[in-house]
Design an enzyme around this catalytic site. Structure first.
Site, PDB file in Angstrom:
ATOM      1  CG  HIS A 217      -7.281  12.408  -9.272  1.00  0.00           C
ATOM      2  ND1 HIS A 217      -7.332  11.391  -8.343  1.00  0.00           N
ATOM      3  CD2 HIS A 217      -8.063  13.394  -8.786  1.00  0.00           C
ATOM      4  CE1 HIS A 217      -8.107  11.742  -7.353  1.00  0.00           C
ATOM      5  NE2 HIS A 217      -8.563  12.964  -7.581  1.00  0.00           N
TER       6      HIS A 217
ATOM      7  CG  ASN B 244      -4.402  10.656  -6.380  1.00  0.00           C
ATOM      8  OD1 ASN B 244      -3.604  10.847  -7.272  1.00  0.00           O
ATOM      9  ND2 ASN B 244      -5.152   9.587  -6.318  1.00  0.00           N
TER      10      ASN B 244
ATOM     11  CG  ASP C  20      -4.258   8.038 -12.893  1.00  0.00           C
ATOM     12  OD1 ASP C  20      -4.539   7.521 -11.786  1.00  0.00           O
ATOM     13  OD2 ASP C  20      -5.116   8.512 -13.658  1.00  0.00           O
TER      14      ASP C  20
ATOM     15  CG  ASP D 190      -1.928   1.103   1.194  1.00  0.00           C
ATOM     16  OD1 ASP D 190      -2.968   0.922   0.541  1.00  0.00           O
ATOM     17  OD2 ASP D 190      -1.678   2.154   1.815  1.00  0.00           O
TER      18      ASP D 190
ATOM     19  CD  GLU E  77      -4.225   3.941  -1.611  1.00  0.00           C
ATOM     20  OE1 GLU E  77      -4.447   3.881  -0.400  1.00  0.00           O
ATOM     21  OE2 GLU E  77      -5.120   4.208  -2.432  1.00  0.00           O
TER      22      GLU E  77
END
Length: 142
Positions: A24, A19, A28, A11, A55
């Protein structure tokens, strides 16, 4: 197949903040970079690395015992750190880090797939509670 099977839950630490502050699109791109780095630590014809959601990633290691899984997890952790991605909005570290939890089943101490995943998840949350950017595993009795 009468072999060990290990699972590593991965994680990315404080990724919501990443983010929220970097956007975003950057998130990504970062997840793609992390996935590429993580792939360098596995044996492609044997192991599976997949995005588990958000994530989170999962690494499935057939034929790998707990000690070898820990070695793989150290490689995964170092691969993320080597990216040196700044994370100025993290509450714990200045660069992108990850927490990991490992669980292993063996022929002598079999676990069902739900229990195996649950134990890896429990270890992941121990890593998060103990400060993040770390690997936790539960040694099973011999």
């Amino acid at each position: 197949q009468h072999q060990p099977l290990s699972v590593i839950f991965i994680d990315i630490d404080n990724f919501k903040e990443f983010n929220d502050h970097y956007g975003h699109a950057m998130g990504d791109d970062t997840l793609r970079a992390v996935a590429e780095a993580l792939n360098g630590c596995i044996t492609p014809h044997r192991d599976l690395l997949a995005r588990y959601g958000g994530e989170e990633f999962v690494c499935v290691l057939p034929g790998v015992d707990a000690d070898e899984a820990m070695q793989t997890a150290h490689c995964l952790r170092q691969a993320i750190l080597a990216l040196a991605i700044p994370h100025a909005y993290s509450t714990t570290h200045s660069h992108l880090t990850a927490s990991m939890g490992i669980a292993t089943t063996t022929p002598d101490h079999p676990l069902g797939h739900d229990e195996l995943l649950s134990r890896a998840d429990q270890q992941l949350y121990h890593a998060k509670r103990r400060g993040r950017n770390r690997i936790e595993t539960q040694k099973r009795p011999a």
